[in-house]
Design a protein around this motif. Sequence first.
Motif, short mmCIF file in Angstrom:
data_model
loop_
_atom_site.label_atom_id
_atom_site.label_comp_id
_atom_site.label_asym_id
_atom_site.label_seq_id
_atom_site.Cartn_x
_atom_site.Cartn_y
_atom_site.Cartn_z
N VAL A 417 0.86 -1.19 0.00
CA VAL A 417 0.00 0.00 0.00
C VAL A 417 0.89 1.24 0.00
O VAL A 417 1.62 1.48 0.96
N HIS A 423 3.81 -4.26 4.58
CA HIS A 423 3.41 -5.58 4.08
C HIS A 423 4.57 -6.56 4.06
O HIS A 423 4.38 -7.74 3.74
N SER A 480 -10.20 -7.22 1.28
CA SER A 480 -9.20 -6.36 0.63
C SER A 480 -9.24 -4.94 1.20
O SER A 480 -8.18 -4.34 1.47
N GLU A 481 -10.46 -4.41 1.44
CA GLU A 481 -10.57 -3.07 2.02
C GLU A 481 -10.07 -3.05 3.47
O GLU A 481 -9.47 -2.07 3.91
N GLN A 484 -6.26 -3.00 3.19
CA GLN A 484 -5.80 -1.68 2.76
C GLN A 484 -5.88 -0.69 3.92
O GLN A 484 -4.96 0.09 4.16
N SER A 488 -2.69 1.26 5.70
CA SER A 488 -2.62 2.70 5.45
C SER A 488 -3.00 3.52 6.68
O SER A 488 -2.98 4.74 6.65
#
Length: 540
Positions: A417, A423, A480-481, A484, A488
């Motif tokens: 990200v 990651h 996935s959200e 993320q 972030s």
Amino acid sequence: MNQVDRFKTLPDNARVQALGNLFKYNDRKTWDIGVRIENSTRKSLKFSQLPYLSRQVVLNQTTAAIPLGFPIEFSLPDRAFWQTAMIKDCGLVKFKAGDEQFQKCFVFESTGKTIYLPQLELARALFFTNNYLANAALVNSALDYEFYVDNKPINDDEDFPLDLVINALPTTLCPKVLFDNEGFKHQIAWILLNNDIKNSFNSIYQHFSHELVKASNFQRWTFRFDPPQLEGVKVVARGWKSPDESTWFLNRIELLDGLFFPDIADIGYSHPSSTENKSGSGKGKRGTYPQLPTQREINEESDGSEDNESALIFCDMTQRIYNRVPRTRKVYAKPRKNPGGKGDEDKSSTLPPDVSTDDPSSRGDTPRAAVDGLDDLTENAHLYINKFDSFFKMLEILEKEHAIKQSKAIIRKLPAVGRSKSHLMADWSPRCMAIVRIEYQNEGYYLLEVDTSDGRASIATKVISARALALKGQLRDFISEIEQGLLSNQFSWPKIFLDELVGESSHKSVSHQQAKKDGQQSAAEIDSWMSRFFTKISQW
């Protein structure tokens, strides 16, 4: 497909119509390749920009564009049945200008079709997914001078012993930022450890050196190489077809599925730029730029500067799947000296708008970039399941003592990200997340556990009510959200997103002791974690 970065002197939506010979003027260091582009008078680009270049690909896209042509899927036959021809022999390519018609193709039969595959396009999909390997292919034995494979490494980690270590030597021109990329690590190991693949890569220079045509002020070459054995590899591509679909010409390979990787379990990687952090003033490397969130312009004519580590820029990805891949981790050649207490990720990320795709040279004045055009889809997260040993031991105790039922765990590698390296573990191995569904008193819960055994961060186990989530959909629709948001948001669970998704009272966090190494905690720590966990769900 959507190109991320722009070519400085090309117009918007510049479609590549043809690719020709390689050539170099005698007063230049770098090689160019003939390119015909719709709505542009430009007739060449640098060979180092080849990761971007396939026939009918659109550069400088203002809207997402799919290359012209028809989709096709097939399996490659035994190399013994491949023949060689020129594009003109196919009859499906109408563009006649320049050297296009005289470029070499492989020709073979598959599923009742005669397929013409440009040799340069196959080499791009196999090797030239980044500019480093494109440049290295035109240098005699470049990989032998730049890498050393240690088959008997000294192992200092009993929980992650290494079968071998791939060392980038001090002479390497391979950017360190590529060594942060698991897909590139697999690719360079695939080339170095498989003699057939390496011989194929080296054949590019062998043909280049023997077939070079020299004129008074320039040199030129028609690309050719010896393919490796790829029997059974599935190809997904786009191209032109005859009216009866019996003959095909491939413009672009989009996926190679079934590439053979040697049966090696654990590989270490060492890069000279990662051995220590040096302090002091004066001219030196001015920082690494792992990933760029904004668009850069590629200067088609400039040489790369020696004064910066390479930025990472992106082009349309070529996907690949190996039959297997190893676990990977970073190896330092010597202890890191880090007097400032900050790692590589804290270096400046300021970069001028223009970048060069060429290797560094004393003549270069444009910051160089490493092109990432490879999407490795090989599933290997299961290799890191041992990182969650304490987590699974805690669940086993819950099963025995409180009749909690658990499903089979899913292990996911966390995505990159922005410029963050969260990651990645400290040893460059992927940071993974375990997902388990449990049942207690007819209620279901999803557990999300992130590996933080490298000590870079600490994060509690996230528990989400399955009943509340079911009102919105399946966990796979939102994971996935969640990932993320996790990476972030300063490495913490995305509370606002989860509040909106399932409601503030339907997701909770269970803290636990930071694992000292590879997910290992003491029996007392696991028991305490289990007690807090059971208290949390029993009071839901």
